[in-house]
Motif scaffolding. Structure first.
Motif, PDB file in Angstrom:
ATOM      1  N   PHE A  37       0.879  -1.169   0.000  1.00  0.00           N
ATOM      2  CA  PHE A  37       0.000   0.000   0.000  1.00  0.00           C
ATOM      3  C   PHE A  37       0.912   1.213   0.000  1.00  0.00           C
ATOM      4  O   PHE A  37       1.637   1.454   0.965  1.00  0.00           O
ATOM      5  N   THR A  38       0.895   1.985  -1.091  1.00  0.00           N
ATOM      6  CA  THR A  38       1.815   3.106  -1.260  1.00  0.00           C
ATOM      7  C   THR A  38       1.064   4.440  -1.291  1.00  0.00           C
ATOM      8  O   THR A  38      -0.172   4.481  -1.283  1.00  0.00           O
ATOM      9  N   ALA A  39       1.833   5.516  -1.360  1.00  0.00           N
ATOM     10  CA  ALA A  39       1.230   6.845  -1.447  1.00  0.00           C
ATOM     11  C   ALA A  39       0.406   6.984  -2.723  1.00  0.00           C
ATOM     12  O   ALA A  39      -0.633   7.651  -2.730  1.00  0.00           O
ATOM     13  N   ASP A  40       0.861   6.387  -3.812  1.00  0.00           N
ATOM     14  CA  ASP A  40       0.084   6.423  -5.049  1.00  0.00           C
ATOM     15  C   ASP A  40      -1.250   5.707  -4.884  1.00  0.00           C
ATOM     16  O   ASP A  40      -2.279   6.141  -5.427  1.00  0.00           O
ATOM     17  N   ASP A  41      -1.251   4.605  -4.132  1.00  0.00           N
ATOM     18  CA  ASP A  41      -2.514   3.905  -3.865  1.00  0.00           C
ATOM     19  C   ASP A  41      -3.445   4.783  -3.043  1.00  0.00           C
ATOM     20  O   ASP A  41      -4.658   4.814  -3.271  1.00  0.00           O
ATOM     21  N   HIS A  45      -3.458   8.163  -7.789  1.00  0.00           N
ATOM     22  CA  HIS A  45      -2.715   8.584  -8.982  1.00  0.00           C
ATOM     23  C   HIS A  45      -1.260   8.795  -8.593  1.00  0.00           C
ATOM     24  O   HIS A  45      -0.917   8.872  -7.408  1.00  0.00           O
ATOM     25  N   SER A  46      -0.391   8.907  -9.596  1.00  0.00           N
ATOM     26  CA  SER A  46       1.031   9.115  -9.340  1.00  0.00           C
ATOM     27  C   SER A  46       1.298  10.539  -8.890  1.00  0.00           C
ATOM     28  O   SER A  46       0.565  11.468  -9.251  1.00  0.00           O
ATOM     29  N   ARG A  47       2.358  10.694  -8.137  1.00  0.00           N
ATOM     30  CA  ARG A  47       2.744  12.019  -7.644  1.00  0.00           C
ATOM     31  C   ARG A  47       3.198  12.908  -8.796  1.00  0.00           C
ATOM     32  O   ARG A  47       3.942  12.479  -9.674  1.00  0.00           O
ATOM     33  N   LYS A  48       2.747  14.139  -8.777  1.00  0.00           N
ATOM     34  CA  LYS A  48       3.137  15.098  -9.810  1.00  0.00           C
ATOM     35  C   LYS A  48       4.578  15.529  -9.616  1.00  0.00           C
ATOM     36  O   LYS A  48       5.024  15.752  -8.494  1.00  0.00           O
ATOM     37  N   ARG A  49       5.330  15.630 -10.720  1.00  0.00           N
ATOM     38  CA  ARG A  49       6.725  16.047 -10.664  1.00  0.00           C
ATOM     39  C   ARG A  49       6.842  17.514 -11.051  1.00  0.00           C
ATOM     40  O   ARG A  49       6.238  17.964 -12.028  1.00  0.00           O
ATOM     41  N   PHE A  50       7.623  18.261 -10.274  1.00  0.00           N
ATOM     42  CA  PHE A  50       7.827  19.680 -10.540  1.00  0.00           C
ATOM     43  C   PHE A  50       9.276  19.925 -10.942  1.00  0.00           C
ATOM     44  O   PHE A  50      10.204  19.371 -10.351  1.00  0.00           O
ATOM     45  N   VAL A  61       6.761  18.090   1.197  1.00  0.00           N
ATOM     46  CA  VAL A  61       6.156  18.357   2.506  1.00  0.00           C
ATOM     47  C   VAL A  61       4.678  17.992   2.486  1.00  0.00           C
ATOM     48  O   VAL A  61       4.173  17.284   3.374  1.00  0.00           O
ATOM     49  N   TRP A  62       3.984  18.460   1.444  1.00  0.00           N
ATOM     50  CA  TRP A  62       2.551  18.215   1.361  1.00  0.00           C
ATOM     51  C   TRP A  62       2.242  16.727   1.247  1.00  0.00           C
ATOM     52  O   TRP A  62       1.386  16.197   1.959  1.00  0.00           O
ATOM     53  N   TYR A  63       2.966  16.027   0.361  1.00  0.00           N
ATOM     54  CA  TYR A  63       2.679  14.613   0.156  1.00  0.00           C
ATOM     55  C   TYR A  63       2.975  13.794   1.410  1.00  0.00           C
ATOM     56  O   TYR A  63       2.269  12.833   1.720  1.00  0.00           O
ATOM     57  N   ALA A  64       4.047  14.159   2.156  1.00  0.00           N
ATOM     58  CA  ALA A  64       4.374  13.430   3.376  1.00  0.00           C
ATOM     59  C   ALA A  64       3.278  13.606   4.427  1.00  0.00           C
ATOM     60  O   ALA A  64       2.871  12.638   5.088  1.00  0.00           O
ATOM     61  N   ILE A  65       2.797  14.839   4.588  1.00  0.00           N
ATOM     62  CA  ILE A  65       1.730  15.099   5.553  1.00  0.00           C
ATOM     63  C   ILE A  65       0.433  14.426   5.109  1.00  0.00           C
ATOM     64  O   ILE A  65      -0.285  13.819   5.912  1.00  0.00           O
ATOM     65  N   ASP A  66       0.141  14.508   3.830  1.00  0.00           N
ATOM     66  CA  ASP A  66      -1.076  13.904   3.294  1.00  0.00           C
ATOM     67  C   ASP A  66      -1.069  12.388   3.484  1.00  0.00           C
ATOM     68  O   ASP A  66      -2.080  11.791   3.866  1.00  0.00           O
ATOM     69  N   ALA A  92       5.531   7.021   7.816  1.00  0.00           N
ATOM     70  CA  ALA A  92       4.443   7.994   7.738  1.00  0.00           C
ATOM     71  C   ALA A  92       3.119   7.513   8.324  1.00  0.00           C
ATOM     72  O   ALA A  92       2.609   8.096   9.283  1.00  0.00           O
ATOM     73  N   VAL A  93       2.511   6.492   7.739  1.00  0.00           N
ATOM     74  CA  VAL A  93       1.157   6.085   8.112  1.00  0.00           C
ATOM     75  C   VAL A  93       1.093   5.606   9.558  1.00  0.00           C
ATOM     76  O   VAL A  93       2.002   4.949  10.058  1.00  0.00           O
ATOM     77  N   MET A  94      -0.005   5.930  10.209  1.00  0.00           N
ATOM     78  CA  MET A  94      -0.191   5.612  11.623  1.00  0.00           C
ATOM     79  C   MET A  94      -1.072   4.388  11.800  1.00  0.00           C
ATOM     80  O   MET A  94      -2.102   4.418  12.499  1.00  0.00           O
ATOM     81  N   THR A  95      -0.700   3.300  11.177  1.00  0.00           N
ATOM     82  CA  THR A  95      -1.356   2.023  11.390  1.00  0.00           C
ATOM     83  C   THR A  95      -0.396   0.933  10.965  1.00  0.00           C
ATOM     84  O   THR A  95       0.651   1.210  10.366  1.00  0.00           O
ATOM     85  N   GLY A  96      -0.760  -0.322  11.250  1.00  0.00           N
ATOM     86  CA  GLY A  96       0.102  -1.451  10.907  1.00  0.00           C
ATOM     87  C   GLY A  96       0.504  -2.212  12.155  1.00  0.00           C
ATOM     88  O   GLY A  96       0.711  -1.620  13.223  1.00  0.00           O
TER      89      GLY A  96
END
Length: 379
Positions: A37-41, A45-50, A61-66, A92-96
């Motif tokens: 289970f990843t951030a994309d899941d 959608h995939s993370r936008k590249r800047f 920062v935003w993606y880590a908090i999200d 990151a995630v608070m479960t498991g």
């Protein structure tokens, strides 16, 4: 056993993503069903590249908090749909059921000094500290995995104790990918960098130049006149800053920056030693990768280094003192790299990813009846 790994990104390579990939591969080979289970899941959608460095950092920062907040909710839903699964959370995630500590941000900041300023200037660091304070002082997980005994002490010192049991399971190392090179492989790797047999090459690998001690390694060249430094990793602005540092130290002609690279075995093959005067590592996988490649290591007493380095046999432990680092670099430069290979390789041959995976299975096996008992009481 049905196992779910929760991690922002997973894939071959180094770092947390590569470690989770290796663990998942070995768990499957042991006959277990493994999902991720990843951030994309979580986002769908995939993370936008800047292209902009500022926007890239802001997005991190935003993606880590999200992923910590929204990702926790979605990961719980993902696990609820798989009631037979046990889970390993890597970040990151608070479960498991199990949480793997890949680093303590407060420890990294304290090692560099000016802790409060460093924490406040980066809101992600502050958020991470308080998120993990809840994690370690509470019962978010049923067990914690630390990578070394020293990291257990770090967790207790930073968070004032850990509420659930902590088990030490070191990382494995990919002994197939990282291996001593043949004479032909070494010659080819050095030719690609325009190195001849007379060059004595110290390799540095890392992106966080300040924390990992690149400035000290560069300054140390003033005390190691026969050594050149090959630097793999870093970002454009950091590389330019270290170029200026090398120029000011009068050693610029002996420092070669190649930027980020994925073909690390080729750079180990081209090198005579690995120098890594880092301030803090939760483990330091690159240390064991160097040893598996038959390359002696000069490093500080952090992470796994005190567990695997024996002075004079497969490298040296040192303080972050450029003069001492330079003296050790010069000492290794006066030897034949082939004299070190067998001892370096032998020092990590027991650290296989299969052995690591088996330890995780043993821990998960203990966790399953504990969870069943708790769920029965809750019911």
């Amino acid at each position: 056993m049905h196992i779910v790994q929760i991690i922002p990104v997973i894939g071959s390579g180094s770092g947390v993503a590569g470690s989770a990939h290796q663990l998942g591969t070995q768990l499957r080979e042991l006959g277990h069903t493994v999902e991720s289970f990843t951030a994309d899941d979580a986002r769908g959608h995939s993370r936008k590249r800047f292209r902009s460095l500022f926007l890239h950092r802001l997005s991190r920062v935003w993606y880590a908090i999200d992923f910590s907040i929204a990702g926790t909710r979605k990961a719980k839903r993902f696990l609820a749909e798989r009631p037979d699964a046990v889970s390993i959370c890597h970040n990151a995630v608070m479960t498991g059921d199990i949480y793997v500590n890949h680093g303590v941000v407060m420890a990294a900041m304290r090692a560099r000094g000016n802790t409060k300023w460093r924490m406040l200037r980066n809101p992600l660091h502050t958020f991470t500290f308080f998120r993990d304070l809840i994690r370690y002082r509470g019962h978010t997980h049923r067990a914690i995995v630390a990578l070394t005994d020293r990291e257990v002490d770090v967790l207790n010192r930073v968070y004032g104790g850990v509420a659930v049991p902590v088990t030490v399971i070191p990382h494995g190392v990919d002994l197939d990918r990282f291996a001593p090179p043949s004479p032909e492989q070494r010659a080819q790797a050095r030719a690609a960098l325009n190195l001849d047999d007379e060059h004595r090459v110290a390799l540095f690998i890392g992106h966080e130049f300040d924390r990992k001690g690149l400035a000290d390694a560069i300054t140390a060249l003033a005390h190691a006149p026969t050594v050149m430094l090959l630097v793999v990793g870093g970002y454009a602005s950091a590389i330019e800053r270290m170029r200026s540092h090398a120029d000011a130290a009068g050693v610029a002609e002996r420092v070669l920056f190649v930027g980020p690279r994925s073909d690390l075995p080729a750079y180990f093959a081209a090198s005579d030693m690995f120098v890594f005067p880092t301030l803090y590592e939760s483990y330091g996988l690159v240390i064991t990768e160097a040893l598996a490649s038959g390359v002696p290591v000069i490093t500080t007493r952090v992470g796994c280094a005190p567990d695997v380095i024996v002075d004079g046999e497969n490298g040296y432990l040192t303080d972050r003192d450029p003069a001492s680092i330079g003296e050790l670099m010069e000492r290794i430069a006066a030897t034949d790299v082939t004299d070190w290979r067998d001892a370096c390789r032998a020092s990590v041959e027991q650290l296989t990813w299969r052995a690591t995976a088996q330890k995780y299975v043993e821990l998960l096996t203990r966790v399953v009846p504990e969870r069943a008992s708790a769920e029965g009481v809750g019911g």
